[in-house]
Design an enzyme around this catalytic site. Structure first.
Site, mmCIF file in Angstrom:
data_model
loop_
_atom_site.group_PDB
_atom_site.id
_atom_site.type_symbol
_atom_site.label_atom_id
_atom_site.label_comp_id
_atom_site.label_asym_id
_atom_site.label_seq_id
_atom_site.Cartn_x
_atom_site.Cartn_y
_atom_site.Cartn_z
ATOM 1 N N HIS A 41 0.983 -1.231 -0.002
ATOM 2 C CA HIS A 41 0.034 -0.027 -0.056
ATOM 3 C C HIS A 41 0.903 1.384 -0.043
ATOM 4 C CE1 HIS A 41 -3.146 2.669 1.051
ATOM 5 N NE2 HIS A 41 -4.030 1.728 0.716
ATOM 6 N N ASP A 56 -7.713 -5.421 0.919
ATOM 7 C CA ASP A 56 -8.356 -6.220 -0.063
ATOM 8 C C ASP A 56 -7.967 -7.966 0.244
ATOM 9 O OD1 ASP A 56 -9.633 -4.823 -1.826
ATOM 10 O OD2 ASP A 56 -7.683 -3.810 -2.805
HETATM 11 N N1 COA Z 1 4.028 -7.714 -4.108
HETATM 12 C C1 COA Z 1 5.288 -7.681 -4.239
HETATM 13 N N2 COA Z 1 5.999 -6.625 -4.268
HETATM 14 C C2 COA Z 1 5.324 -5.403 -4.136
HETATM 15 C C3 COA Z 1 3.956 -5.255 -4.158
HETATM 16 C C4 COA Z 1 3.234 -6.445 -3.929
HETATM 17 N N3 COA Z 1 1.968 -6.568 -3.665
HETATM 18 N N4 COA Z 1 3.491 -4.060 -3.789
HETATM 19 C C5 COA Z 1 4.680 -3.448 -4.076
HETATM 20 N N5 COA Z 1 5.722 -4.360 -3.993
HETATM 21 C C6 COA Z 1 7.367 -3.656 -4.291
HETATM 22 C C7 COA Z 1 7.424 -3.463 -5.735
HETATM 23 O O1 COA Z 1 7.815 -4.318 -6.411
HETATM 24 C C8 COA Z 1 8.389 -2.302 -5.619
HETATM 25 O O2 COA Z 1 9.608 -3.162 -5.278
HETATM 26 P P1 COA Z 1 11.112 -2.408 -6.151
HETATM 27 O O3 COA Z 1 11.126 -1.126 -5.449
HETATM 28 O O4 COA Z 1 12.260 -3.418 -5.350
HETATM 29 O O5 COA Z 1 10.656 -2.577 -7.474
HETATM 30 C C9 COA Z 1 8.186 -1.613 -4.120
HETATM 31 O O6 COA Z 1 7.354 -2.501 -3.376
HETATM 32 C C10 COA Z 1 7.118 -0.440 -4.256
HETATM 33 O O7 COA Z 1 6.295 -0.926 -5.188
HETATM 34 P P2 COA Z 1 5.520 0.268 -5.789
HETATM 35 O O8 COA Z 1 4.566 -0.490 -6.933
HETATM 36 O O9 COA Z 1 6.203 1.248 -6.415
HETATM 37 O O10 COA Z 1 4.200 0.653 -4.758
HETATM 38 P P3 COA Z 1 2.998 1.694 -5.042
HETATM 39 O O11 COA Z 1 3.139 2.644 -3.809
HETATM 40 O O12 COA Z 1 3.414 2.512 -6.415
HETATM 41 O O13 COA Z 1 2.002 0.494 -5.032
HETATM 42 C C11 COA Z 1 0.252 -0.809 -4.952
HETATM 43 C C12 COA Z 1 0.881 0.426 -4.221
HETATM 44 C C13 COA Z 1 -1.207 -1.079 -3.832
HETATM 45 C C14 COA Z 1 -0.348 -0.390 -6.327
HETATM 46 C C15 COA Z 1 1.044 -1.969 -4.993
HETATM 47 O O14 COA Z 1 1.484 -2.335 -3.745
HETATM 48 C C16 COA Z 1 0.070 -3.303 -5.695
HETATM 49 O O15 COA Z 1 0.364 -3.183 -6.750
HETATM 50 N N6 COA Z 1 -0.403 -4.189 -4.706
HETATM 51 C C17 COA Z 1 -1.006 -5.278 -5.492
HETATM 52 C C18 COA Z 1 -2.507 -4.884 -5.661
HETATM 53 C C19 COA Z 1 -3.149 -4.462 -4.700
HETATM 54 O O16 COA Z 1 -3.270 -5.135 -3.721
HETATM 55 N N7 COA Z 1 -3.901 -3.562 -4.733
HETATM 56 C C20 COA Z 1 -4.687 -3.055 -3.553
HETATM 57 C C21 COA Z 1 -4.454 -1.781 -2.968
HETATM 58 S S1 COA Z 1 -5.435 -1.437 -1.464
#
Ligand code: COA
Length: 406
Positions: free
Chosen positions: A285, A339
């Site tokens: 998150h 979620d």
């Molecule tokens: N699984 C594995 N790695 C994850 C991850 C996950 N669910 N969420 C983040 N990471 C990792 C990324 O790969 C990244 O790693 P790196 O820096 O080594 O490349 C780091 O954590 C930062 O991720 P990032 O996507 O930049 O974070 P964000 O703040 O932009 O994204 C979300 C937040 C919620 C979009 C992201 O965590 C995600 O896609 N989660 C899965 C979808 C989900 O559950 N969404 C519901 C949100 S309530």
């Protein structure tokens, strides 16, 4: 991997000037996804992502989930204070009176393809409300109140109606003797729900009702800032919520758990997923660096449901995944989000998977409307700037002078 911030800017850098150039000759700030960039001031909701605390108008969400009702929480979010008994009764009655949707909307929904996603059906039907209530009197408190009541009242009816319509049945009318959540479950299943099931569903709505400036709420505020009608505000937010990185993740969580299949396969699956840079659905998150407080409460609600209605083996897979992921992803601040357990709750309530996100939308309508009102209270149209990365200026060429495509 996308750069987090380009270039790395001092926290207290001067804001860009109105023409898009940076103040004092500094390069304009660009933060992909606007991470860490305040885009509004808001008094609605606060998230302490390090301690895992979420409050609505200052009230901790766990207290609301345990003691409040969704309609009371919606009132708190939208109008800023917990209602008196008189205000709550009046709000409940108003919502009850406006639950029905026009037969024209139901007929329109009958023309939707049965195989379409219910979020698309909801977006279209929410937008269609603007056709029926087209007076756009944003300075009239009565108009604001009626729009709030209509949207809170009708969104669940439209979600349930599409569920029956796509099965080839006629939607059923709301029942006045049932409270908000019980009535929704009744309209969905055509059966009066068990009291515990209705209470737990209501708590789920409370937990999903608001979460500061997430993507759909930002979308709602941007739309609101143009002074369009509230139905367009909610329709744009529904469209934004539908994506798998936002509200759509809870559908994917169940698919993932089923794909893993059993607790003893979790470790190998997770290691392979991490090695292939796969995002683990229901984890991570932007705001929380600890387990999402809503996930903690939802896990408890899921356990209550399993005690009453029987265990779900997918819960064992989920618990093992959380355990193994704590070791692999925890050091990066990636823990279960809202979620992760909500899908297991809805599944136990017998709700079809593609309705999970529309249910999220029912709840989040309260937050969107709170932000709509707040935006109107101090409005300035959103119009951010950009950093142009395209071609320098060049002449138009006649067809015969253009280089052949490679
Ligand atoms: N699984 C594995 N790695 C994850 C991850 C996950 N669910 N969420 C983040 N990471 C990792 C990324 O790969 C990244 O790693 P790196 O820096 O080594 O490349 C780091 O954590 C930062 O991720 P990032 O996507 O930049 O974070 P964000 O703040 O932009 O994204 C979300 C937040 C919620 C979009 C992201 O965590 C995600 O896609 N989660 C899965 C979808 C989900 O559950 N969404 C519901 C949100 S309530």
């Amino acid at each position: 991997m996308a750069a987090k911030s380009t270039p790395e800017a001092p926290a207290a850098a001067a804001p860009p000037a109105r023409d898009g150039t940076a103040a004092h000759g500094a390069p304009p700030l660009f933060r992909p996804g606007l991470e860490g960039v305040p885009a509004t001031q808001s008094a609605i909701c606060d998230i302490d992502g390090r301690q895992g605390i979420l409050t609505y108008r200052g009230v901790p969400v766990d207290q609301l989930a345990h003691h409040s009702s969704f309609l009371e929480t919606a009132y708190l979010l939208i109008w800023g204070e917990l209602p008196t008994i008189f205000q709550l009764n009046a709000f409940q009655q108003d919502v009850q009176m406006h639950r029905r949707v026009s037969f024209r909307i139901r007929d329109m929904m009958k023309c939707f393809p049965a195989g379409g996603h219910p979020m698309d059906a909801l977006q279209a039907s929410a937008a269609s409300l603007g056709l029926f209530y087209s007076r756009r009197a944003l300075n009239d408190p009565q108009y604001i109140t009626e729009a709030v009541v209509r949207l809170i009242a009708k969104i669940p009816t439209m979600v349930a109606a599409f569920q029956l319509i796509r099965k080839g049945q006629d939607p059923i009318q709301p029942r006045d003797d049932l409270a908000y959540s019980a009535n929704f479950l009744y309209m969905l299943t055509e059966r009066e729900p068990d009291q515990l099931a209705a209470r737990i569903f209501d708590a789920c709505l409370i937990l999903h009702a608001e979460h500061s400036l997430n993507a759909s709420t930002f979308s709602a505020r941007v739309t609101a800032s143009t002074l369009t009608d509230p139905y367009a505000v909610v329709a744009s937010a529904v469209g934004t919520l539908a994506g798998p990185l936002h509200g759509g993740a809870n559908e994917d969580v169940l698919e993932m758990l089923e794909q893993i299949g059993s607790p003893d396969r979790v470790e190998a699956w997770l290691d392979q997923a991490i090695a292939s840079k796969q995002k683990i659905m229901g984890f991570g998150h932007r705001e929380y660096k600890v387990k999402d407080p809503r996930a903690v409460i939802l896990q408890g609600l899921a356990e209550d449901l399993f005690l009453r209605f029987g265990h779900d083996t997918m819960y064992d897979v989920a618990c093992r995944l959380e355990e193994v992921a704590a070791d692999r992803l925890g050091p990066k601040g990636i823990f279960p989000n809202v979620d992760f357990y909500s899908g297991l709750v809805y599944r136990k309530l017998g709700i079809p998977r593609d309705l999970f996100t529309p249910i999220f939308a029912i709840a989040r309508t309260a937050g969107w409307l709170a932000h709509w009102r707040e935006q109107l209270g101090a409005n300035r149209i959103y119009r951010p700037t950009q950093i142009y990365t395209g071609s320098p200026q060049r002449p138009w060429l006649p067809l015969e002078s253009r280089p052949a495509a490679l």
